[in-house]
Each structure stands twice: as structure tokens, then as C-alpha cells.
Design a protein around this motif. Structure first.
Motif, PDB file in Angstrom:
ATOM      1  N   GLU A  86      28.605  46.699  39.644  1.00 36.57           N
ATOM      2  CA  GLU A  86      29.940  46.987  39.118  1.00 36.57           C
ATOM      3  C   GLU A  86      31.022  46.075  39.714  1.00 36.57           C
ATOM      4  OE1 GLU A  86      28.821  49.976  42.319  1.00 36.57           O
ATOM      5  OE2 GLU A  86      27.908  49.328  40.446  1.00 36.57           O
ATOM      6  N   ASN A  87      30.692  45.313  40.763  1.00 47.43           N
ATOM      7  CA  ASN A  87      31.632  44.364  41.356  1.00 47.43           C
ATOM      8  C   ASN A  87      31.317  42.924  40.950  1.00 47.43           C
ATOM      9  OD1 ASN A  87      33.883  43.709  43.084  1.00 47.43           O
ATOM     10  ND2 ASN A  87      32.390  42.882  44.520  1.00 47.43           N
ATOM     11  N   LEU A  88      30.438  42.745  39.983  1.00 54.11           N
ATOM     12  CA  LEU A  88      30.033  41.402  39.571  1.00 54.11           C
ATOM     13  C   LEU A  88      30.332  41.199  38.088  1.00 54.11           C
ATOM     14  CD1 LEU A  88      26.600  41.279  41.418  1.00 54.11           C
ATOM     15  CD2 LEU A  88      28.742  40.196  42.138  1.00 54.11           C
ATOM     16  N   GLN A  89      30.674  39.956  37.740  1.00 51.48           N
ATOM     17  CA  GLN A  89      30.950  39.620  36.345  1.00 51.48           C
ATOM     18  C   GLN A  89      30.548  38.176  36.083  1.00 51.48           C
ATOM     19  OE1 GLN A  89      35.174  39.787  35.589  1.00 51.48           O
ATOM     20  NE2 GLN A  89      35.678  38.528  37.369  1.00 51.48           N
ATOM     21  N   ALA A  90      30.094  37.933  34.865  1.00 49.69           N
ATOM     22  CA  ALA A  90      29.863  36.561  34.419  1.00 49.69           C
ATOM     23  C   ALA A  90      31.231  35.934  34.199  1.00 49.69           C
ATOM     24  CB  ALA A  90      29.043  36.557  33.132  1.00 49.69           C
ATOM     25  N   ILE A  91      31.354  34.642  34.532  1.00 45.74           N
ATOM     26  CA  ILE A  91      32.672  34.001  34.470  1.00 45.74           C
ATOM     27  C   ILE A  91      32.529  32.523  34.115  1.00 45.74           C
ATOM     28  CG2 ILE A  91      32.757  33.425  36.933  1.00 45.74           C
ATOM     29  CD1 ILE A  91      35.710  34.410  36.910  1.00 45.74           C
ATOM     30  N   CYS A  92      33.499  31.998  33.368  1.00 42.50           N
ATOM     31  CA  CYS A  92      33.480  30.581  32.991  1.00 42.50           C
ATOM     32  C   CYS A  92      34.067  29.734  34.123  1.00 42.50           C
ATOM     33  CB  CYS A  92      34.247  30.344  31.681  1.00 42.50           C
ATOM     34  SG  CYS A  92      36.039  30.568  31.797  1.00 42.50           S
ATOM     35  N   LYS A  93      33.909  28.437  34.009  1.00 45.48           N
ATOM     36  CA  LYS A  93      34.378  27.527  35.054  1.00 45.48           C
ATOM     37  C   LYS A  93      35.892  27.632  35.257  1.00 45.48           C
ATOM     38  CE  LYS A  93      34.024  22.721  36.508  1.00 45.48           C
ATOM     39  NZ  LYS A  93      33.414  21.417  36.208  1.00 45.48           N
ATOM     40  N   ARG A  94      36.652  27.657  34.157  1.00 49.07           N
ATOM     41  CA  ARG A  94      38.118  27.720  34.242  1.00 49.07           C
ATOM     42  C   ARG A  94      38.579  28.991  34.941  1.00 49.07           C
ATOM     43  NH1 ARG A  94      41.431  30.443  31.307  1.00 49.07           N
ATOM     44  NH2 ARG A  94      43.620  29.969  31.276  1.00 49.07           N
ATOM     45  N   CYS A  95      38.058  30.135  34.498  1.00 52.00           N
ATOM     46  CA  CYS A  95      38.458  31.412  35.098  1.00 52.00           C
ATOM     47  C   CYS A  95      38.050  31.483  36.567  1.00 52.00           C
ATOM     48  CB  CYS A  95      37.858  32.584  34.329  1.00 52.00           C
ATOM     49  SG  CYS A  95      38.632  32.867  32.725  1.00 52.00           S
ATOM     50  N   HIS A  96      36.859  30.967  36.872  1.00 50.36           N
ATOM     51  CA  HIS A  96      36.390  31.001  38.252  1.00 50.36           C
ATOM     52  C   HIS A  96      37.293  30.166  39.148  1.00 50.36           C
ATOM     53  CE1 HIS A  96      32.991  30.600  41.349  1.00 50.36           C
ATOM     54  NE2 HIS A  96      33.426  31.839  41.379  1.00 50.36           N
ATOM     55  N   LYS A  97      37.702  28.991  38.660  1.00 50.52           N
ATOM     56  CA  LYS A  97      38.588  28.124  39.435  1.00 50.52           C
ATOM     57  C   LYS A  97      39.934  28.806  39.678  1.00 50.52           C
ATOM     58  CE  LYS A  97      40.788  23.605  39.439  1.00 50.52           C
ATOM     59  NZ  LYS A  97      40.956  22.331  38.753  1.00 50.52           N
ATOM     60  N   LEU A  98      40.511  29.385  38.633  1.00 48.53           N
ATOM     61  CA  LEU A  98      41.804  30.061  38.771  1.00 48.53           C
ATOM     62  C   LEU A  98      41.716  31.246  39.729  1.00 48.53           C
ATOM     63  CD1 LEU A  98      43.004  30.003  35.052  1.00 48.53           C
ATOM     64  CD2 LEU A  98      43.941  28.674  36.966  1.00 48.53           C
ATOM     65  N   LYS A  99      40.661  32.033  39.597  1.00 46.61           N
ATOM     66  CA  LYS A  99      40.496  33.206  40.453  1.00 46.61           C
ATOM     67  C   LYS A  99      40.308  32.788  41.913  1.00 46.61           C
ATOM     68  CE  LYS A  99      37.883  37.492  40.833  1.00 46.61           C
ATOM     69  NZ  LYS A  99      37.172  37.313  42.083  1.00 46.61           N
ATOM     70  N   THR A 100      39.524  31.743  42.136  1.00 38.07           N
ATOM     71  CA  THR A 100      39.294  31.245  43.494  1.00 38.07           C
ATOM     72  C   THR A 100      40.595  30.731  44.110  1.00 38.07           C
ATOM     73  OG1 THR A 100      37.002  30.709  42.962  1.00 38.07           O
ATOM     74  CG2 THR A 100      37.947  29.613  44.881  1.00 38.07           C
ATOM     75  N   GLN A 101      41.417  30.052  43.317  1.00 38.19           N
ATOM     76  CA  GLN A 101      42.707  29.572  43.817  1.00 38.19           C
ATOM     77  C   GLN A 101      43.598  30.738  44.236  1.00 38.19           C
ATOM     78  OE1 GLN A 101      44.048  27.213  40.493  1.00 38.19           O
ATOM     79  NE2 GLN A 101      43.207  25.317  41.352  1.00 38.19           N
ATOM     80  N   GLN A 102      43.639  31.788  43.416  1.00 36.50           N
ATOM     81  CA  GLN A 102      44.453  32.965  43.739  1.00 36.50           C
ATOM     82  C   GLN A 102      43.958  33.631  45.021  1.00 36.50           C
ATOM     83  OE1 GLN A 102      44.011  35.196  40.132  1.00 36.50           O
ATOM     84  NE2 GLN A 102      45.637  34.089  39.074  1.00 36.50           N
TER      85      GLN A 102
END
Length: 122
Positions: A97-113
Motif C-alpha cells: 500500500e506504500n508502493l506505486q508504479a511511476i513514470c520517469k517524469r513523476c519520479h524525478k519531480l517527486k524525488t526533487q520535492q
């Protein structure tokens, strides 16, 4: 690093060459910053060995290899990674429940935040 190609040091006016991934010679390592300057260990040492590969495959199947943040916005994008919704540094776990599939763009933005929050700027 076997097979690494020496490149000029990134420090201005430094005549040295280096094979360090961050681009700085040994004398200028203090100028390097970010994750490349850290000894992170292997992926298995960081908890991403065989067990993680099985979890990742299960989550990609569950999410049909589609980016979940994009789907929430009505967009369909292929996922390239499995992401911790609450990252481990902030108390997240490897629970499904704490895991999700994610695209490169979203992953980059989330990691930056997450990085900004970790530095107290977010």
C-alpha cells in the motif's frame, strides 16, 4: 573503476584528470555535492536485491505498468519504476500500500520535492 575513461577535473584551472563519477579529482572532492559524493553501497546493500525485484514485479503487475500519479490526473503514461509513496527516509515501508508504479517524469519531480524537504526547503 575498470574501463573508466579519465576526464579533466571539473574544478576551474585544475590540470588533473579523474575517473571519479562526480567529475572532481581527489584534491577537489570537497567541491562535489549531492548523491554522487556519497558512498551509497550496492543496490543489494541498500535493500534492493532479489526481494525488492520480486516486490517491484508484483507492483508493476498490480498497477498494469502505468504511472499512478499520472492516472490520478487522467493521463496514461507507462511506468518505469516502483516508488515508495512515503519514502523510507521519512518512515515509509516496502508494504504494497506504500508502493506505486511511476513514470520517469513523476519520479524525478517527486524525488526533487523529497530532497528539498530533507534539506529543510520544502
Amino acid at each position: 573503476m575498470p574501463g573508466a575513461i579519465p576526464t579533466p577535473c571539473r574544478a576551474a584551472t585544475c590540470p588533473a584528470v579523474t575517473i571519479n563519477r562526480n567529475g572532481y579529482c581527489d584534491a577537489h572532492q570537497d567541491k562535489a555535492s549531492g548523491w554522487m559524493n556519497q558512498d551509497r553501497g550496492s543496490s543489494a546493500e541498500r535493500g534492493y536485491g532479489g526481494r525488492w525485484k520480486r516486490i517491484r514485479a508484483r507492483i508493476m503487475r498490480r498497477d498494469k505498468a502505468l504511472c499512478q500519479p499520472c492516472l490520478a490526473e487522467g493521463k496514461v503514461m507507462p511506468a518505469v519504476a516502483v516508488d515508495h509513496i512515503i519514502n523510507k527516509a521519512e518512515g515509509g515501508t516496502d508494504a504494497d500500500e506504500n508502493l506505486q508504479a511511476i513514470c520517469k517524469r513523476c519520479h524525478k519531480l517527486k524525488t526533487q520535492q523529497e530532497s528539498l524537504r530533507a534539506r529543510g526547503r520544502g
